[in-house]
Design a protein around this motif. Structure first.
Motif, PDB file in Angstrom:
ATOM      1  N   GLN A 122     -20.017 -20.678 -13.122  1.00 25.89           N
ATOM      2  CA  GLN A 122     -20.067 -19.607 -14.072  1.00 25.89           C
ATOM      3  C   GLN A 122     -19.758 -20.539 -15.431  1.00 25.89           C
ATOM      4  O   GLN A 122     -20.434 -20.214 -16.500  1.00 25.89           O
ATOM      5  N   ASP A 123     -18.730 -21.643 -15.384  1.00 27.82           N
ATOM      6  CA  ASP A 123     -18.667 -22.395 -16.531  1.00 27.82           C
ATOM      7  C   ASP A 123     -20.109 -23.198 -16.987  1.00 27.82           C
ATOM      8  O   ASP A 123     -20.335 -23.108 -18.081  1.00 27.82           O
ATOM      9  N   GLN A 152     -22.446 -20.539 -18.453  1.00 25.58           N
ATOM     10  CA  GLN A 152     -22.105 -20.404 -19.866  1.00 25.58           C
ATOM     11  C   GLN A 152     -22.544 -21.371 -20.839  1.00 25.58           C
ATOM     12  O   GLN A 152     -22.806 -20.961 -21.904  1.00 25.58           O
TER      13      GLN A 152
END
Length: 168
Positions: free
Chosen positions: A31-32, A35
């Motif tokens: 997710q990091d 993003q």
């Protein structure tokens, strides 16, 4: 710029997150990375969106971000944590079997070097050709075949060692 990018993200975010999770073996790191990649891509969307295959380009950005030195420490820490957890995870029936199997596979591939892991995920999870994998990893097709061969050899050796009770 906004509408095209927003539509692209709405259409592809799930696939991009699934790919990143498979490569990193950790959904939070994935997710990091996604993003960060999407934030960078948004600023250059006029150029990226005009490409023949913007999804492939973003996949390459995700792969490069994962392979970068900034993520090395996080990836090692996560890989070791997953490998340790997978050995102690209880077997549970019903729908959790699919999750347990996925987690066990992540633990198996977490021991691979990052480029081998990326090549393996691109081939068997994303169903990419040697040429597509080479484009994403920024290497030659022969290097892709070598990475895949080494990864499979390592996985087979680890599986054999596990089956015979030998610690490697």
């Amino acid at each position: 710029m906004g509408d095209g990018f927003e539509q692209f993200v709405a259409d592809r975010i799930d696939r991009l997150l699934a790919y990143a999770t498979a490569v990193t073996c950790d959904k939070y790191l994935a997710q990091d990375i996604v993003q960060d990649v999407l934030l960078r891509a948004q600023h250059r969307w006029d150029r990226i969106g005009a490409m023949e295959a913007p999804y492939l380009y973003l996949k390459r950005m995700v792969t490069n971000d994962y392979l970068s030195w900034r993520r090395l420490k996080a990836a090692k820490t996560i890989s070791l944590a997953h490998a340790d957890l997978a050995q102690h995870a209880p077997s549970v029936a019903d729908q959790t079997d699919a999750h347990a199997e996925r987690d066990a596979m992540r633990a198996r591939i977490a021991v691979l070097p990052r480029k081998q892991r990326a090549a393996l995920v691109l081939r068997y999870y994303e169903d990419c050709t040697d040429a597509q994998i080479a484009e994403v990893l920024g290497c030659t097709e022969s290097t892709v075949r070598s990475q895949l061969s080494r990864a499979l050899q390592t996985l087979r050796a680890n599986e054999l060692a596990h089956a015979t009770g030998v610690q490697s």
